[in-house]
Design an enzyme around this catalytic site. Structure first.
Site, PDB file in Angstrom:
ATOM      1  N   LYS A 137      25.947  37.220  34.544  1.00 23.91           N
ATOM      2  CA  LYS A 137      27.155  36.491  34.151  1.00 23.91           C
ATOM      3  C   LYS A 137      26.833  34.997  33.970  1.00 23.91           C
ATOM      4  CE  LYS A 137      30.187  39.846  36.469  1.00 23.91           C
ATOM      5  NZ  LYS A 137      31.142  40.064  37.601  1.00 23.91           N
ATOM      6  N   TYR A 142      36.139  44.563  29.842  1.00 32.66           N
ATOM      7  CA  TYR A 142      36.876  44.722  31.106  1.00 32.66           C
ATOM      8  C   TYR A 142      38.243  45.380  30.903  1.00 32.66           C
ATOM      9  CZ  TYR A 142      33.543  42.060  33.974  1.00 32.66           C
ATOM     10  OH  TYR A 142      32.439  41.648  34.674  1.00 32.66           O
ATOM     11  N   THR A 160      31.042  44.319  45.377  1.00 29.26           N
ATOM     12  CA  THR A 160      31.760  43.441  44.448  1.00 29.26           C
ATOM     13  C   THR A 160      32.055  42.073  45.057  1.00 29.26           C
ATOM     14  OG1 THR A 160      32.776  45.378  43.434  1.00 29.26           O
ATOM     15  CG2 THR A 160      33.852  43.255  43.035  1.00 29.26           C
ATOM     16  N   ARG A 219      23.981  39.983  44.968  1.00 25.87           N
ATOM     17  CA  ARG A 219      25.197  39.240  45.340  1.00 25.87           C
ATOM     18  C   ARG A 219      25.123  38.769  46.795  1.00 25.87           C
ATOM     19  NH1 ARG A 219      29.227  43.582  42.465  1.00 25.87           N
ATOM     20  NH2 ARG A 219      29.391  42.618  40.403  1.00 25.87           N
ATOM     21  N   ASN A 267      30.305  36.171  41.019  1.00 25.20           N
ATOM     22  CA  ASN A 267      29.379  37.093  41.687  1.00 25.20           C
ATOM     23  C   ASN A 267      28.142  37.454  40.873  1.00 25.20           C
ATOM     24  OD1 ASN A 267      30.606  38.883  39.955  1.00 25.20           O
ATOM     25  ND2 ASN A 267      31.444  40.228  41.549  1.00 25.20           N
ATOM     26  N   HIS A 285      26.874  41.857  36.603  1.00 22.97           N
ATOM     27  CA  HIS A 285      27.650  43.078  36.362  1.00 22.97           C
ATOM     28  C   HIS A 285      26.697  44.260  36.265  1.00 22.97           C
ATOM     29  CE1 HIS A 285      30.349  45.993  34.413  1.00 22.97           C
ATOM     30  NE2 HIS A 285      29.297  46.268  33.654  1.00 22.97           N
ATOM     31  N   GLU A 335      29.510  51.095  27.821  1.00 21.94           N
ATOM     32  CA  GLU A 335      29.138  49.677  27.799  1.00 21.94           C
ATOM     33  C   GLU A 335      27.895  49.425  26.940  1.00 21.94           C
ATOM     34  OE1 GLU A 335      31.147  48.820  32.183  1.00 21.94           O
ATOM     35  OE2 GLU A 335      28.976  48.716  32.004  1.00 21.94           O
TER      36      GLU A 335
HETATM   37  P1  DAT Z   1      32.178  45.289  39.964  1.00 21.46           P
HETATM   38  O1  DAT Z   1      31.785  44.075  39.175  1.00 21.46           O
HETATM   39  O2  DAT Z   1      31.520  45.313  41.316  1.00 21.46           O
HETATM   40  O3  DAT Z   1      31.995  46.581  39.201  1.00 21.46           O
HETATM   41  P2  DAT Z   1      35.022  45.603  39.406  1.00 21.46           P
HETATM   42  O4  DAT Z   1      34.602  46.392  38.219  1.00 21.46           O
HETATM   43  O5  DAT Z   1      36.022  46.202  40.335  1.00 21.46           O
HETATM   44  O6  DAT Z   1      33.748  45.177  40.289  1.00 21.46           O
HETATM   45  O7  DAT Z   1      35.608  44.186  38.932  1.00 21.46           O
HETATM   46  C1  DAT Z   1      34.967  43.470  37.901  1.00 21.46           C
HETATM   47  C2  DAT Z   1      34.868  42.041  38.302  1.00 21.46           C
HETATM   48  O8  DAT Z   1      36.187  41.518  38.477  1.00 21.46           O
HETATM   49  C3  DAT Z   1      34.166  41.787  39.640  1.00 21.46           C
HETATM   50  O9  DAT Z   1      32.767  41.696  39.499  1.00 21.46           O
HETATM   51  C4  DAT Z   1      34.771  40.508  40.072  1.00 21.46           C
HETATM   52  C5  DAT Z   1      36.200  40.587  39.539  1.00 21.46           C
HETATM   53  N1  DAT Z   1      37.103  41.058  40.592  1.00 21.46           N
HETATM   54  C6  DAT Z   1      37.198  42.318  41.069  1.00 21.46           C
HETATM   55  N2  DAT Z   1      38.113  42.414  42.030  1.00 21.46           N
HETATM   56  C7  DAT Z   1      38.625  41.170  42.180  1.00 21.46           C
HETATM   57  C8  DAT Z   1      39.616  40.590  43.004  1.00 21.46           C
HETATM   58  N3  DAT Z   1      40.274  41.338  43.917  1.00 21.46           N
HETATM   59  N4  DAT Z   1      39.856  39.266  42.882  1.00 21.46           N
HETATM   60  C9  DAT Z   1      39.203  38.520  41.986  1.00 21.46           C
HETATM   61  N5  DAT Z   1      38.252  38.994  41.151  1.00 21.46           N
HETATM   62  C10 DAT Z   1      37.975  40.294  41.248  1.00 21.46           C
HETATM   63 MG    MG Z   2      32.948  47.281  37.514  1.00 18.87          MG
END
Ligand code: DAT
Ligand code: MG
Length: 149
Positions: free
Chosen positions: A10, A50, A92, A103, A113, A116, A127
């Site tokens: 990212k 997303y 995450t 992370r 973080n 991805h 993707e």
């Molecule tokens: P990951 O990236 O571990 O697959 P995800 O797909 O649930 O997690 O979410 C995508 C991204 O969105 C994640 O890397 C960071 C952000 N995110 C997820 N949950 C969040 C939250 N509760 N508050 C703020 N940002 C969040």
């Molecule tokens: Mg994800």
């Protein structure tokens, strides 16, 4: 075809000079790099990537973070690379990511973080098709028999 996953460094990871570190972790593990590019992302593209999270309260902030600077998009291949890739990346929320994960070692906030990784084989395929419509590079590492039984 061997399992593949989509990994993206990212904008914070790129700005912080973590590109080589992230690549090294996947490379040294023994996975095979099949695609790699540095690019800026348009808002509509980030929203598409997303789309499953579009109803979340953090969606807007997430999209703006992803378009705030160049990202490094990659395809990595190998046995169980989707699950193992998620393990290498860590939870995450970096507050819950174990030390030794990307992370866990390099991030503090969930909204910064660093990286991805696809969460399933199905989302990896989706993707990879989105990010690499031109396809990926077909090759076999000469290390393959030294890494795979
Ligand atoms: P990951 O990236 O571990 O697959 P995800 O797909 O649930 O997690 O979410 C995508 C991204 O969105 C994640 O890397 C960071 C952000 N995110 C997820 N949950 C969040 C939250 N509760 N508050 C703020 N940002 C969040
Ligand atoms: Mg994800």
């Amino acid at each position: 075809m061997a399992e593949q996953t989509f990994i993206m460094i990212k904008p914070d990871g790129v700005q912080r000079g973590l590109v080589a570190e992230v690549i090294a972790r996947f490379e040294k593990k023994g996975f095979t790099l099949r695609g790699l590019k540095l690019q800026n992302v348009e808002q509509a593209f980030a929203e598409k990537h997303y789309e499953d999270l579009s109803s979340k309260p953090f969606f807007h902030g997430l999209v703006h973070y992803i378009i705030s600077g160049p990202v490094v998009a990659m395809v990595w291949e190998g046995k169980s690379v989707v699950t193992t890739g998620r393990t290498i990346i860590g939870a995450t929320n970096p507050a819950q990511s174990a030390p030794g994960t990307i992370r866990g070692d390099y991030a503090i906030d969930i909204g910064r973080n660093v990286i991805h990784g696809s969460d399933s084989v199905e989302s990896a395929q989706k993707e990879i098709a989105l990010w690499f419509p031109e396809g990926t590079v077909q090759w076999k590492s000469s290390l393959h028999p030294w890494i795979n039984e």
